[in-house]
Scaffold this active site. Structure first.
Site, PDB file in Angstrom:
ATOM      1  CB  THR A   1     -21.513-107.913  16.285  1.00  0.00           C
ATOM      2  OG1 THR A   1     -21.845-107.875  17.404  1.00  0.00           O
ATOM      3  CG2 THR A   1     -20.095-108.237  16.456  1.00  0.00           C
TER       4      THR A   1
ATOM      5  CD  GLU B   1     -27.750-113.501  12.558  1.00  0.00           C
ATOM      6  OE1 GLU B   1     -27.712-113.212  13.641  1.00  0.00           O
ATOM      7  OE2 GLU B   1     -28.644-112.567  11.657  1.00  0.00           O
TER       8      GLU B   1
ATOM      9  CB  CYS C   1     -12.112-128.955  18.019  1.00  0.00           C
ATOM     10  SG  CYS C   1     -11.583-129.132  19.653  1.00  0.00           S
TER      11      CYS C   1
ATOM     12  CB  CYS D   1     -14.444-124.979  20.683  1.00  0.00           C
ATOM     13  SG  CYS D   1     -13.141-125.648  19.747  1.00  0.00           S
TER      14      CYS D   1
HETATM   15  P1  NAD Z   1     -30.801-104.485  19.461  1.00  0.00           P
HETATM   16  O1  NAD Z   1     -30.446-102.723  19.397  1.00  0.00           O
HETATM   17  O2  NAD Z   1     -31.698-104.867  18.594  1.00  0.00           O
HETATM   18  O3  NAD Z   1     -31.758-104.231  20.801  1.00  0.00           O
HETATM   19  C1  NAD Z   1     -31.556-103.770  22.167  1.00  0.00           C
HETATM   20  C2  NAD Z   1     -32.752-103.321  22.944  1.00  0.00           C
HETATM   21  O4  NAD Z   1     -32.481-102.737  23.858  1.00  0.00           O
HETATM   22  C3  NAD Z   1     -33.725-102.068  22.016  1.00  0.00           C
HETATM   23  O5  NAD Z   1     -35.064-102.672  21.941  1.00  0.00           O
HETATM   24  C4  NAD Z   1     -33.422-101.039  22.875  1.00  0.00           C
HETATM   25  O6  NAD Z   1     -34.833 -99.953  22.802  1.00  0.00           O
HETATM   26  C5  NAD Z   1     -33.377-101.816  24.280  1.00  0.00           C
HETATM   27  N1  NAD Z   1     -32.865-100.889  25.269  1.00  0.00           N
HETATM   28  C6  NAD Z   1     -31.705 -99.885  25.136  1.00  0.00           C
HETATM   29  N2  NAD Z   1     -31.301 -99.202  26.257  1.00  0.00           N
HETATM   30  C7  NAD Z   1     -32.249 -99.767  27.396  1.00  0.00           C
HETATM   31  C8  NAD Z   1     -32.618 -99.740  28.501  1.00  0.00           C
HETATM   32  N3  NAD Z   1     -31.739 -98.615  29.228  1.00  0.00           N
HETATM   33  N4  NAD Z   1     -33.354-100.425  29.420  1.00  0.00           N
HETATM   34  C9  NAD Z   1     -34.241-101.105  28.592  1.00  0.00           C
HETATM   35  N5  NAD Z   1     -34.074-101.422  27.272  1.00  0.00           N
HETATM   36  C10 NAD Z   1     -32.924-100.790  26.550  1.00  0.00           C
HETATM   37  O7  NAD Z   1     -29.709-105.212  19.924  1.00  0.00           O
HETATM   38  P2  NAD Z   1     -29.535-106.818  19.671  1.00  0.00           P
HETATM   39  O8  NAD Z   1     -29.160-107.238  18.262  1.00  0.00           O
HETATM   40  O9  NAD Z   1     -30.874-107.304  20.338  1.00  0.00           O
HETATM   41  O10 NAD Z   1     -28.391-107.087  20.749  1.00  0.00           O
HETATM   42  C11 NAD Z   1     -28.524-106.948  22.217  1.00  0.00           C
HETATM   43  C12 NAD Z   1     -27.090-107.208  22.756  1.00  0.00           C
HETATM   44  O11 NAD Z   1     -26.697-108.566  22.533  1.00  0.00           O
HETATM   45  C13 NAD Z   1     -25.834-106.268  22.012  1.00  0.00           C
HETATM   46  O12 NAD Z   1     -24.996-105.774  23.268  1.00  0.00           O
HETATM   47  C14 NAD Z   1     -25.019-107.335  21.388  1.00  0.00           C
HETATM   48  O13 NAD Z   1     -23.912-107.088  21.097  1.00  0.00           O
HETATM   49  C15 NAD Z   1     -25.264-108.574  22.170  1.00  0.00           C
HETATM   50  N6  NAD Z   1     -25.114-109.861  21.767  1.00  0.00           N
HETATM   51  C16 NAD Z   1     -24.532-110.843  22.503  1.00  0.00           C
HETATM   52  C17 NAD Z   1     -24.148-112.123  21.983  1.00  0.00           C
HETATM   53  C18 NAD Z   1     -23.230-113.187  22.950  1.00  0.00           C
HETATM   54  O14 NAD Z   1     -22.738-114.153  22.521  1.00  0.00           O
HETATM   55  N7  NAD Z   1     -23.175-112.819  24.089  1.00  0.00           N
HETATM   56  C19 NAD Z   1     -24.526-112.528  20.838  1.00  0.00           C
HETATM   57  C20 NAD Z   1     -24.996-111.624  19.863  1.00  0.00           C
HETATM   58  C21 NAD Z   1     -25.401-110.567  20.618  1.00  0.00           C
HETATM   59  C1  022 Z   2     -22.510-111.549  17.829  1.00  0.00           C
HETATM   60  N1  022 Z   2     -21.912-111.181  19.111  1.00  0.00           N
HETATM   61  C2  022 Z   2     -22.609-109.936  19.343  1.00  0.00           C
HETATM   62  C3  022 Z   2     -23.442-109.834  18.429  1.00  0.00           C
HETATM   63  N2  022 Z   2     -23.267-110.921  17.314  1.00  0.00           N
HETATM   64  C4  022 Z   2     -20.896-111.693  19.905  1.00  0.00           C
HETATM   65  C5  022 Z   2     -21.109-111.462  21.260  1.00  0.00           C
HETATM   66  C6  022 Z   2     -19.893-112.155  21.997  1.00  0.00           C
HETATM   67  C7  022 Z   2     -18.970-112.922  21.552  1.00  0.00           C
HETATM   68  C8  022 Z   2     -18.959-113.144  20.152  1.00  0.00           C
HETATM   69  C9  022 Z   2     -20.026-112.710  19.340  1.00  0.00           C
HETATM   70  C10 022 Z   2     -18.109-113.445  22.337  1.00  0.00           C
HETATM   71  C11 022 Z   2     -18.225-113.570  23.577  1.00  0.00           C
HETATM   72  C12 022 Z   2     -17.203-114.051  24.048  1.00  0.00           C
HETATM   73  C13 022 Z   2     -16.450-114.443  23.285  1.00  0.00           C
HETATM   74  N3  022 Z   2     -16.731-113.641  22.118  1.00  0.00           N
HETATM   75  C14 022 Z   2     -14.721-114.779  23.203  1.00  0.00           C
HETATM   76  C15 022 Z   2     -14.804-116.337  23.392  1.00  0.00           C
HETATM   77  C16 022 Z   2     -13.302-116.776  23.765  1.00  0.00           C
HETATM   78  O1  022 Z   2     -12.648-116.085  23.854  1.00  0.00           O
HETATM   79  O2  022 Z   2     -13.286-118.121  23.441  1.00  0.00           O
HETATM   80  C17 022 Z   2     -16.197-113.769  20.860  1.00  0.00           C
HETATM   81  C18 022 Z   2     -16.104-114.954  19.906  1.00  0.00           C
HETATM   82  C19 022 Z   2     -15.468-114.819  18.801  1.00  0.00           C
HETATM   83  C20 022 Z   2     -14.725-113.473  18.394  1.00  0.00           C
HETATM   84  C21 022 Z   2     -14.701-112.590  19.309  1.00  0.00           C
HETATM   85  C22 022 Z   2     -15.405-112.591  20.534  1.00  0.00           C
HETATM   86  C23 022 Z   2     -14.128-113.625  17.030  1.00  0.00           C
HETATM   87  O3  022 Z   2     -14.099-114.301  16.202  1.00  0.00           O
HETATM   88  N4  022 Z   2     -13.240-112.472  16.875  1.00  0.00           N
HETATM   89  C24 022 Z   2     -17.004-115.930  20.160  1.00  0.00           C
HETATM   90 ZN    ZN Z   3     -24.580-111.294  15.795  1.00  0.00          ZN
END
Ligand code: NAD
Ligand code: 022
Ligand code: ZN
Length: 375
Positions: free
Chosen positions: A42, A63, A92, A106
């Site tokens: 990100t 991180e 909070c 939060c």
């Molecule tokens: P990464 O690039 O390290 O891992 C992605 C993996 O998916 C790779 O191993 C890749 O080979 C595989 N991949 C790609 N296309 C594919 C497909 N069609 N089928 C199966 N596997 C496939 O990424 P990451 O750091 O592990 O992050 C993964 C996702 O999680 C990202 O979209 C990231 O933004 C998200 N994320 C979300 C949050 C959250 O709070 N929701 C927090 C952190 C990261």
């Molecule tokens: C972190 N992310 C991906 C890789 N590393 C990640 C993924 C999703 C979010 C944040 C970080 C996320 C999901 C939902 C929200 N966020 C919104 C939560 C809300 O609206 O309360 C998110 C967060 C913070 C920020 C942006 C998006 C920001 O500080 N700019 C929690």
């Molecule tokens: Zn992250």
């Protein structure tokens, strides 16, 4: 004070490691010396300019782990010398969201955090009197940073910074998606799509919860060995499956009788909307839950036939693994220190702040799972 930091000066440019001015903590704020920070996709996404919410110039990084060096007026939960992990999802404990047990989102500092400023609407970072913006309320690509008190989890002092910094995003997101969001039960079957830095942590979260089957799905065979180490029981490379991938996964998880197959829990850790559909359709009729973790490109949409949901499959999403940062992050640090989860094998590269751009290059080439900057 003058501090060393990596500045995101403009979209697409490499980070610039230089000296910036940092103001001390105001009311409710805390000055933290960052000891280590992970590099996450990100940060690279925001730096690339593709993130519509990206703000420049800013100090990226979300991180981290470090030590409290000063506290502003009114801070009661932290003191100088405390070890902490910055939280991009604050806690909070008083807003409507924190008081609702159904969510970890939060909202106390959400709006100002999204605008790159502290809760009073101003930035603590500057160069030559011009503001440098905060990022996700953390800005861990700086030797020192200022955060709201509610955006810091206090952790035990014997935990190594260069490992537990990963709990600030990847570990908590993945492990939490299994433990808190899905609440995987003993004996469950799980499918994890994407075995990168997040998916591996979902795999070990499912193992920690006592899942029987943990099927990993990735288009890259090189992910298999590491995922097995973290608890994956079966590996599927979709490019090698003949016929329909959903049918293949449903067949693999069929327990016999009237079962019909499908996993109790599926997780998308790819951010690909096609994969999200597959994950939903590969979860079990009647009760399956599919958890979206991956962040899709701006404007992307998901689709499936409504019948998939009518027949009892559930589509859900998670941010920060559903974890309440100040409450749950210290527990996850304990799990690491007790050997219940592993972190170190996923940290493939360590570097000084001066080499942070090399760390991003490794990530772009898919050569690292996690790179960590040590200050
Ligand atoms: P990464 O690039 O390290 O891992 C992605 C993996 O998916 C790779 O191993 C890749 O080979 C595989 N991949 C790609 N296309 C594919 C497909 N069609 N089928 C199966 N596997 C496939 O990424 P990451 O750091 O592990 O992050 C993964 C996702 O999680 C990202 O979209 C990231 O933004 C998200 N994320 C979300 C949050 C959250 O709070 N929701 C927090 C952190 C990261
Ligand atoms: C972190 N992310 C991906 C890789 N590393 C990640 C993924 C999703 C979010 C944040 C970080 C996320 C999901 C939902 C929200 N966020 C919104 C939560 C809300 O609206 O309360 C998110 C967060 C913070 C920020 C942006 C998006 C920001 O500080 N700019 C929690
Ligand atoms: Zn992250």
């Amino acid at each position: 004070m003058e501090v060393r930091a990596a500045i995101a000066t403009k979209a697409g440019a490499p980070l610039e490691v230089t000296t910036v001015n940092l103001e001390g903590p105001k009311a409710g704020e805390v000055l933290v010396q960052i000891k280590a920070t992970g590099l996450c996709h990100t940060d690279a996404f925001t730096l690339s300019g593709d993130d519509p919410e990206g703000i420049f110039p800013s100090i990226l990084g979300h991180e981290g782990a470090g030590i409290v060096v000063d506290t502003g007026p009114g801070v009661t939960s932290l003191k100088k010398g405390d070890h902490v992990i910055p939280l991009y999802t604050a806690e909070c404990r008083t807003c409507e969201y924190c008081l609702n047990p159904k969510t970890n989102l939060c909202q106390r500092v959400r709006a100002t955090q999204g605008r790159g400023v502290m809760p009073d609407g101003t930035s603590r970072f500057s160069i030559g009197g011009e503001p440098i913006y905060h990022y996700m309320g953390c800005s861990t690509f700086s030797e020192y940073t200022v955060l709201p008190e509610i955006s810091l989890a206090k952790i035990r002092e014997d935990a190594p910074f260069d490992s537990v910094c990963y709990i600030g995003c990847g570990v908590t997101t993945g492990v939490g998606a299994a433990i808190y969001t899905a609440d995987v039960e003993i004996g469950s079957s799980c499918i994890v799509f994407g075995l990168g830095g997040i998916g591996l942590n979902v795999v070990q979260g499912c193992r920690l919860a006592g899942a029987d089957r943990i099927i990993g799905v990735d288009i890259n065979d090189s992910k298999k060995a590491m995922a097995e180490r973290f608890g994956m029981t079966d590996f599927v490379n979709p490019t090698e499956v003949e016929g329909d991938l959903v049918a293949h996964l449903v067949n693999m998880t069929n327990r016999g009788g009237l079962d019909g197959g499908g996993a109790d829990y599926t997780f998308d850790a790819t951010g690909n909307v096609g994969v999200m559909r597959t994950a939903l359709e590969a979860c079990h009729k009647g009760w399956g839950e599919s958890i979206i973790i991956g962040v899709a490109p701006a404007g992307a949409e998901i689709s499936t036939r409504p019948f998939q949901l009518v027949t009892g499959r559930n589509w859900r999403g998670t941010a920060f693994g559903g974890a309440r940062g100040r409450t749950d992050v210290p527990k996850i640090v304990d799990w690491y220190m007790e050997g219940k989860i592993e972190i170190d094998p996923m940290i493939t590269h360590k570097m000084p702040l001066e080499d942070i751009n090399k760390g991003f290059d490794l990530m772009h080439h898919g050569e690292s799972i996690r790179g960590v900057v040590q200050y």
